[in-house]
Scaffold this active site. Structure first.
Site, PDB file in Angstrom:
ATOM      1  N   GLU A  42       0.872  -1.158   0.000  1.00 24.76           N
ATOM      2  CA  GLU A  42       0.000   0.000   0.000  1.00 24.76           C
ATOM      3  C   GLU A  42       0.920   1.222   0.000  1.00 24.76           C
ATOM      4  O   GLU A  42       1.843   1.300   0.827  1.00 24.76           O
ATOM      5  CB  GLU A  42      -0.877   0.009   1.260  1.00 24.76           C
ATOM      6  CG  GLU A  42      -1.855   1.149   1.201  1.00 24.76           C
ATOM      7  CD  GLU A  42      -2.714   1.304   2.442  1.00 24.76           C
ATOM      8  OE1 GLU A  42      -2.665   0.454   3.343  1.00 24.76           O
ATOM      9  OE2 GLU A  42      -3.435   2.317   2.490  1.00 24.76           O
ATOM     10  N   ARG A 268       5.571 -12.976   9.379  1.00 25.88           N
ATOM     11  CA  ARG A 268       6.216 -11.690   9.192  1.00 25.88           C
ATOM     12  C   ARG A 268       7.605 -11.684   9.785  1.00 25.88           C
ATOM     13  O   ARG A 268       7.854 -12.389  10.759  1.00 25.88           O
ATOM     14  CB  ARG A 268       5.475 -10.655  10.055  1.00 25.88           C
ATOM     15  CG  ARG A 268       4.510  -9.880   9.385  1.00 25.88           C
ATOM     16  CD  ARG A 268       3.803  -8.920  10.310  1.00 25.88           C
ATOM     17  NE  ARG A 268       2.813  -8.394   9.440  1.00 25.88           N
ATOM     18  CZ  ARG A 268       2.896  -7.221   8.822  1.00 25.88           C
ATOM     19  NH1 ARG A 268       3.856  -6.400   9.067  1.00 25.88           N
ATOM     20  NH2 ARG A 268       1.986  -6.853   7.978  1.00 25.88           N
ATOM     21  N   LYS A 278       5.024   0.734   9.040  1.00 26.46           N
ATOM     22  CA  LYS A 278       5.088   2.021   8.356  1.00 26.46           C
ATOM     23  C   LYS A 278       4.467   3.124   9.202  1.00 26.46           C
ATOM     24  O   LYS A 278       4.927   4.263   9.197  1.00 26.46           O
ATOM     25  CB  LYS A 278       4.347   1.934   7.015  1.00 26.46           C
ATOM     26  CG  LYS A 278       5.149   1.268   5.934  1.00 26.46           C
ATOM     27  CD  LYS A 278       4.375   1.216   4.627  1.00 26.46           C
ATOM     28  CE  LYS A 278       3.309   0.167   4.675  1.00 26.46           C
ATOM     29  NZ  LYS A 278       2.626  -0.065   3.416  1.00 26.46           N
TER      30      LYS A 278
HETATM   31  P1  ATP Z   1       3.141  -2.160   7.693  1.00 29.59           P
HETATM   32  O1  ATP Z   1       2.456  -2.701   8.904  1.00 29.59           O
HETATM   33  O2  ATP Z   1       4.584  -1.926   7.896  1.00 29.59           O
HETATM   34  O3  ATP Z   1       2.445  -0.990   7.109  1.00 29.59           O
HETATM   35  P2  ATP Z   1       1.822  -3.717   5.789  1.00 29.59           P
HETATM   36  O4  ATP Z   1       1.671  -5.183   5.855  1.00 29.59           O
HETATM   37  O5  ATP Z   1       0.640  -2.871   6.067  1.00 29.59           O
HETATM   38  O6  ATP Z   1       3.068  -3.333   6.662  1.00 29.59           O
HETATM   39  P3  ATP Z   1       1.861  -3.466   2.964  1.00 29.59           P
HETATM   40  O7  ATP Z   1       2.169  -2.257   2.199  1.00 29.59           O
HETATM   41  O8  ATP Z   1       0.465  -3.918   2.984  1.00 29.59           O
HETATM   42  O9  ATP Z   1       2.414  -3.247   4.429  1.00 29.59           O
HETATM   43  O10 ATP Z   1       2.838  -4.662   2.576  1.00 29.59           O
HETATM   44  C1  ATP Z   1       3.103  -5.175   1.317  1.00 29.59           C
HETATM   45  C2  ATP Z   1       3.510  -6.607   1.498  1.00 29.59           C
HETATM   46  O11 ATP Z   1       4.625  -6.714   2.373  1.00 29.59           O
HETATM   47  C3  ATP Z   1       2.388  -7.427   2.095  1.00 29.59           C
HETATM   48  O12 ATP Z   1       2.256  -8.613   1.381  1.00 29.59           O
HETATM   49  C4  ATP Z   1       2.850  -7.672   3.510  1.00 29.59           C
HETATM   50  O13 ATP Z   1       2.361  -8.870   4.015  1.00 29.59           O
HETATM   51  C5  ATP Z   1       4.372  -7.673   3.378  1.00 29.59           C
HETATM   52  N1  ATP Z   1       5.003  -7.303   4.631  1.00 29.59           N
HETATM   53  C6  ATP Z   1       4.834  -6.161   5.337  1.00 29.59           C
HETATM   54  N2  ATP Z   1       5.530  -6.196   6.485  1.00 29.59           N
HETATM   55  C7  ATP Z   1       6.181  -7.378   6.506  1.00 29.59           C
HETATM   56  C8  ATP Z   1       7.066  -8.017   7.436  1.00 29.59           C
HETATM   57  N3  ATP Z   1       7.420  -7.424   8.573  1.00 29.59           N
HETATM   58  N4  ATP Z   1       7.536  -9.241   7.123  1.00 29.59           N
HETATM   59  C9  ATP Z   1       7.194  -9.831   5.976  1.00 29.59           C
HETATM   60  N5  ATP Z   1       6.362  -9.310   5.071  1.00 29.59           N
HETATM   61  C10 ATP Z   1       5.859  -8.091   5.316  1.00 29.59           C
HETATM   62 MG    MG Z   2      -0.932  -1.792   5.819  1.00 22.31          MG
END
Ligand code: ATP
Ligand code: MG
Length: 559
Positions: A42, A268, A278
Site C-alpha cells: 500500500e 512476518r 510504516k
Molecule cells: P506495515 O504494517 O509496515 O504498514 P503492511 O503489511 O501494512 O506493513 P503493505 O504495504 O500492505 O504493508 O505490505 C506489502 C507486502 O509486504 C504485504 O504482502 C505484507 O504482508 C508484506 N510485509 C509487510 N511487512 C512485513 C514483514 N514485517 N515481514 C514480511 N512481510 C511483510
Molecule cells: Mg498496511
C-alpha cells in the site's frame, strides 16, 4: 514467457514450505501454467526490512520457477497514500535488484471492475447497503464468542440496494452515512464473515483516479479480485490474513472472476531493537525524531541504503530467514552478521583518523608514495596511493606514555616502544610535546630504516599495527557516527511510548582526516576505515570538497 521456460524442481530439504508446495503442484499437474506472484504494497509509507522479506520471497519464487512477479500498488485508501511513496517503493524494489514483469500495476485501475462485481453481488442477493453507524455496526457484529445479529437493513430488496449503491457512487450521501456489506453469516465463528464491508464512502482525491470515485473498496473486497484479474497463482501474504482467507475464497467463488488465485500465509519478519510498521516509522519521521524516511538509523530500505548497507547483504539476510507458518523475532545480530560479512568482502580499505594526534618523524624529509591494496585478498579491487610524510596523524587513543602497559594488553604506540604503521614503516616513539595544560600535542618519533614491508630486528618488534594518515596531505572529512535508535530490545513493549524511547544520542558528527584518495570516493561507495568501522560515502552530501562518510557498522559485534 512460454511454458518451456518453466523450471521444474525436485522437492528438496532446502525448500521452504511454499517452494515445496509449488514443486508438488507442478509435479501433480495441479499447476498448469507458470507461477505468478505479486508484491502488493500500500503506498502509504516507505518500504522497510520486513517488506524486503516479502519482496525476496515473491520475486524469488518467480525467478526460481520461471514465473512472473508483479508490482502492484494496493491503493484503495487515498487518504493515506501519496505519489512520493509510489516513487520510493519502485526505487527500492529496483535497488534490491528485482524487476517486476510488465508495467507497474494499480488496484485503482480495476475500480470499474470492482464496482461491477459489487453490483453483481447485490444482484445475487449477496450484498446490501447498510445504514448502521460504525458504533451500531460493531455492536451488531458481536464478538468471537457471541454471535452477531442481523442488521435491520439486511433484507433490503435487490432493487433498493442497487439504487442506494448507485447513489453512494454518485456522491449523494455523506461520508459514513452508509456502507455496502456482503451478506454472508452474522453467526459465523470467523468475524471476517459477519457481513464484511465491501465499500465505504470517502470523498477523497485519489492520486491515480483523481475525483472519479467517492466510494472505495475495502482491502478484503479488493485484494483477491486484484489477484484474479492479474492471473496471480500464489497470493502470498503474512499470517494476520489467515482469518481472512475464507472471505478471500468466498469472493472468488461468488464472482465471475477470470482466474482462481489461492492465498498462502507466512510469518512476518519481526526484529528486536527497532520498530517496523510504516505507521510507526511515519511517526518517527513526522515527529522529527529522525531526519526523514531515509535516515540511516531507520530500517527502511532507503535508510539502510543511506547507511551503506548493500542490497546484496539484505538479500542474503532475507534468503537466510525461515519462511514458515509461525511468527518469530529475528535477532538483529543476524542482520548485522550478514552486513559485516558482505562488507568484509566488498568494502575498499582505507585509513581515516577520527581523533588526531600529530606524530613528527624526525628521520625522514621527503614524501614517499606508498601503493596499498584496496582489499587484502582481492587484487581485482585495485590499489591506491598513500603519501607517507614527515608529519602524520595517528588516533589519540593509540598512544600512551605509560611504559608499564603490557605488550599484549596495549598493542599500540607507547613512549619508547615500537609500533607498525599500517602499510608503512615501524616507528619508535622518542619524545612528546605538551601544551601549558600538560596535554600531549605531539609525539616525536623515528622510523625504523628498512622496516617497510620487512620485519625489523627482534628488539624492535612492534607492539601492533595502527592506522595513520599524512598530516600534510590528509583531507578533512565529516563523519556521521550512528548508533542504534533504540537501546531497548522491544521499544513497543512495556511502559512509555516508543517515540520517547528513541536514543537522542544516536548520531554524533565528528571531523576526521582521511587519506587523500578518499576525497574522490564515489557517493555510496563502501569503505572499511581500518580499525574504525565500515563507512559509506553519503549518497547526497559527500563531495570531493567536503567528504562526508556515514558509519555503516562497527567492525565487530558489540552487543
Ligand atoms: P506495515 O504494517 O509496515 O504498514 P503492511 O503489511 O501494512 O506493513 P503493505 O504495504 O500492505 O504493508 O505490505 C506489502 C507486502 O509486504 C504485504 O504482502 C505484507 O504482508 C508484506 N510485509 C509487510 N511487512 C512485513 C514483514 N514485517 N515481514 C514480511 N512481510 C511483510
Ligand atoms: Mg498496511
Amino acid at each position: 514467457m512460454s511454458d518451456e521456460k518453466l523450471v521444474s524442481q525436485s522437492p528438496s530439504d532446502n525448500q521452504n514450505f511454499i517452494e515445496a508446495l509449488i514443486t508438488e503442484q507442478q509435479h501433480s499437474g495441479e499447476l498448469k501454467g507458470k507461477v505468478i506472484t505479486r508484491f502488493p504494497p500500500e503506498p502509504n509509507g516507505f518500504l522497510h526490512i520486513g517488506h524486503a522479506k516479502s519482496i525476496c520471497l515473491n520475486f524469488g519464487l518467480a525467478e526460481q520457477f520461471g514465473g512472473d512477479c508483479h508490482l502492484r500498488f494496493d491503493d484503495t485508501n487515498p487518504a493515506k497514500e501519496d505519489q512520493i511513496y509510489i516513487d520510493s517503493i519502485q526505487e527500492d524494489v529496483k535497488w534490491l535488484g528485482f524487476d517486476w514483469s510488465g508495467e507497474v500495476r494499480y488496484a485503482s485501475s480495476y475500480f470499474d471492475q470492482f464496482y461491477a462485481w459489487a453490483v453483481n453481488l447485490i444482484e445475487q442477493g449477496l450484498a446490501y447497503v447498510c445504514d448502521l453507524t460504525p458504533e451500531e455496526a460493531s455492536e451488531y457484529r458481536g464478538w468471537a464468542t457471541k454471535p452477531g445479529k442481523p442488521s435491520p437493513y439486511r433484507n433490503r430488496t435487490v432493487d433498493e440496494n442497487l439504487a442506494l449503491f448507485e447513489k453512494m457512487r454518485a456522491g449523494e450521501f455523506d461520508e459514513g452515512a452508509c456502507v455496502l456489506r456482503a451478506k454472508i453469516d452474522m453467526a459465523s465463528p470467523n468475524m471476517n464473515l459477519r457481513d464484511p464491508i465491501l465499500y465505504r464512502i470517502r470523498k477523497a482525491h485519489h492520486h491515480q483516479t483523481g475525483d472519479k470515485w467517492c466510494i472505495y473498496p475495502s482491502y478484503d473486497f479488493a485484494h483477491g479480485q486484484e489477484d484474479a484479474i492479474e492471473g496471480v497463482t500464489h497470493s502470498i501474504c503474512t499470517l494476520e490474513f489467515q482469518d481472512h482467507k475464507p472471505l478471500y475464497e468466498w469472493f472468488i467463488e461468488q464472482l465471475p472472476v477470470p482466474s482462481k488465485p489461492k492465498q498462502y500465509e507466512f510469518g512476518r519478519l519481526h526484529m528486536n531493537y527497532t520498530v517496523m510498521s510504516k505507521r510507526k516509522l511515519k511517526q518517527l519521521v513526522d515527529e522529527k525524531v529522525v531526519s526523514g524516511w531515509d535516515d540511516p538509523r531507520l530500517f527502511t530500505l532507503s535508510g539502510l541504503r543511506r547507511r551503506g548497507i548493500r542490497p546484496e547483504a539484505i538479500r542474503t539476510f532475507c534468503d537466510g530467514l525461515a519462511v514458515a507458518k509461525t511468527d518469530g523475532i529475528v535477532d538483529i545480530a543476524q542482520f548485522e552478521y550478514a552486513v559485516r560479512d558482505d562488507l568484509n568482502q566488498h568494502a575498499y580499505r582505507a585509513m581515516c583518523v577520527l581523533n588526531p594526534l600529530k606524530v613528527t618523524l624526525t628521520n625522514i624529509d621527503d614524501t614517499q608514495m606508498l601503493t596499498l591494496p584496496h582489499h587484502p585478498n582481492e587484487p581485482s579491487m585495485g590499489e591506491r596511493e598513500v603519501p607517507f610524510t614527515k608529519e602524520i596523524y595517528i588516533d589519540k587513543a593509540d598512544f600512551s606514555t605509560d611504559t608499564t602497559l603490557g605488550r599484549k594488553k596495549f598493542k599500540r604506540l607507547v613512549l619508547g616502544d615500537y609500533v607498525r604503521l599500517r602499510g608503512a614503516y615501524v616507528i619508535q616513539a622518542k619524545d612528546i610535546v605538551t601544551n601549558d595544560q600538560g596535554d600531549i600535542t605531539e609525539v616525536i618519533a623515528e622510523i625504523v630504516e628498512g622496516s617497510l614491508g620487512a620485519n625489523p630486528k627482534p628488539e624492535q618488534k612492534p607492539r601492533g599495527v595502527i592506522h595513520w594518515v599524512s598530516a600534510t596531505d590528509a583531507v578533512p572529512c565529516e563523519l556521521r557516527l550512528y548508533s542504534s535508535l533504540f537501546t531497548e530490545e522491544f521499544p513497543e513493549a512495556g511502559e512509555g511510548h516508543f517515540l520517547e524511547k528513541a536514543n537522542k544520542d544516536s548520531l554524533t558528527v565528528v571531523k576526521g582526516f582521511c587519506e587523500p584518495a578518499l576525497a574522490s570516493a564515489k557517493a555510496e561507495s563502501n569503505w572499511q576505515f581500518e580499525r574504525e568501522g565500515y563507512f559509506v560515502a553519503d549518497r547526497y552530501d559527500h563531495s570531493q570538497d567536503t567528504p562526508v562518510f556515514n558509519l555503516t557498522i562497527d567492525l565487530k559485534a558489540s552487543r
